[in-house]
Design a protein around this motif. Structure first.
Motif, PDB file in Angstrom:
ATOM      1  N   ASP A 130       2.212   1.642  -3.527  1.00  0.00           N
ATOM      2  CA  ASP A 130       1.179   1.939  -4.520  1.00  0.00           C
ATOM      3  C   ASP A 130       0.529   3.297  -4.309  1.00  0.00           C
ATOM      4  O   ASP A 130       0.215   4.006  -5.269  1.00  0.00           O
ATOM      5  CB  ASP A 130       0.086   0.859  -4.489  1.00  0.00           C
ATOM      6  CG  ASP A 130       0.583  -0.476  -5.020  1.00  0.00           C
ATOM      7  OD1 ASP A 130       1.612  -0.491  -5.733  1.00  0.00           O
ATOM      8  OD2 ASP A 130      -0.051  -1.508  -4.705  1.00  0.00           O
ATOM      9  N   GLU A 131       0.307   3.664  -3.031  1.00  0.00           N
ATOM     10  CA  GLU A 131      -0.501   4.849  -2.740  1.00  0.00           C
ATOM     11  C   GLU A 131       0.200   5.898  -1.883  1.00  0.00           C
ATOM     12  O   GLU A 131      -0.374   6.952  -1.614  1.00  0.00           O
ATOM     13  CB  GLU A 131      -1.792   4.427  -2.024  1.00  0.00           C
ATOM     14  CG  GLU A 131      -2.612   3.378  -2.759  1.00  0.00           C
ATOM     15  CD  GLU A 131      -3.791   2.891  -1.939  1.00  0.00           C
ATOM     16  OE1 GLU A 131      -4.403   3.723  -1.224  1.00  0.00           O
ATOM     17  OE2 GLU A 131      -4.105   1.685  -1.992  1.00  0.00           O
ATOM     18  N   ARG A 180       0.834  -1.209   0.000  1.00  0.00           N
ATOM     19  CA  ARG A 180       0.000   0.000   0.000  1.00  0.00           C
ATOM     20  C   ARG A 180       0.866   1.256   0.000  1.00  0.00           C
ATOM     21  O   ARG A 180       0.569   2.235  -0.680  1.00  0.00           O
ATOM     22  CB  ARG A 180      -0.931   0.001   1.212  1.00  0.00           C
ATOM     23  CG  ARG A 180      -1.918   1.165   1.179  1.00  0.00           C
ATOM     24  CD  ARG A 180      -2.824   1.182   2.383  1.00  0.00           C
ATOM     25  NE  ARG A 180      -3.828   2.221   2.260  1.00  0.00           N
ATOM     26  CZ  ARG A 180      -4.391   2.835   3.291  1.00  0.00           C
ATOM     27  NH1 ARG A 180      -4.040   2.506   4.521  1.00  0.00           N
ATOM     28  NH2 ARG A 180      -5.294   3.773   3.113  1.00  0.00           N
TER      29      ARG A 180
END
Length: 205
Positions: free
Chosen positions: A92-93, A89
């Motif tokens: 990715d973010e 996460r």
């Protein structure tokens, strides 16, 4: 650039928010916002007191904030300490839990760098010469470095692994420092970064 702008630049380089800074100093987020607001003004005495506090929290000389002397500006930044499950996460973010601990990585690294505690004994060389990463050792990882053979990396196949990346007969493989851990061939490799260090004396924000 004034001392307020230099403070904001240091926060950005360390991956810290003004909320992180407020927690480090034990003041409110509103206080930090007031200190760094371009419309606020203070006496020279109060500016000096604020600069001393900020410099201590950011581990730079007070003169760097006041005068911008680059020779005193350290390398490194604050990076999040992630559990293995949160790495994907973060990459990715660029999101991690709001309660995530930040640790200071004292070498130059990208804003996406992170720290994590080693799980298991696969990278424990068990007293042999060379690198060793025993369980619970804190390591620092930079995902912006290119994947290269021979580097110790965070890799993912069916699970996240810490190991040495190699290509053997066109096949991605992961090699471990512990002689009891066999070489693994991986089918669907994801690269999550290269280990850039393990530091025994680090500062927690």
């Amino acid at each position: 650039m004034n001392w307020k702008q230099r403070t904001k630049e240091l926060l950005a380089e360390r991956g810290m928010s003004q909320s992180d800074l407020s927690r480090a100093l034990g003041v409110t987020r509103a206080t930090i916002s007031l200190w760094l607001g371009e419309s606020s003004s203070y006496t020279d005495y109060n500016v000096a007191k604020i600069q001393y506090k900020l410099a201590a929290a950011l581990d730079v000389p007070k003169d760097y904030l006041a005068k911008g002397n680059d020779i005193n500006k350290p390398q490194g930044r604050g990076v999040p300490v992630l559990p293995y499950e949160a790495i994907g996460r973060w990459l990715d973010e660029s999101i991690c839990d709001e309660n995530t601990t930040l640790m200071f990585c004292p070498v130059r690294c990208s804003p996406m760098s992170y720290a994590l505690k080693v799980r298991g004994s696969a990278m424990d060389s068990q007293g042999r010469s060379g690198a060793s990463f025993p369980a619970d050792n804190m390591i620092y990882v930079d995902p912006k470095l290119p994947l290269k053979e021979g580097n110790i990396c965070i890799l993912e196949d069916k699970e996240i692994m810490l190991g040495i990346y190699e290509r053997v007969n066109g096949q991605d493989t992961v090699v471990f420092l512990n002689a009891n851990s066999p070489r693994l061939q991986v089918e669907s490799l994801k690269y999550h970064g290269t280990v850039i260090g393990t530091f025994t004396e680090v500062r927690q924000y």
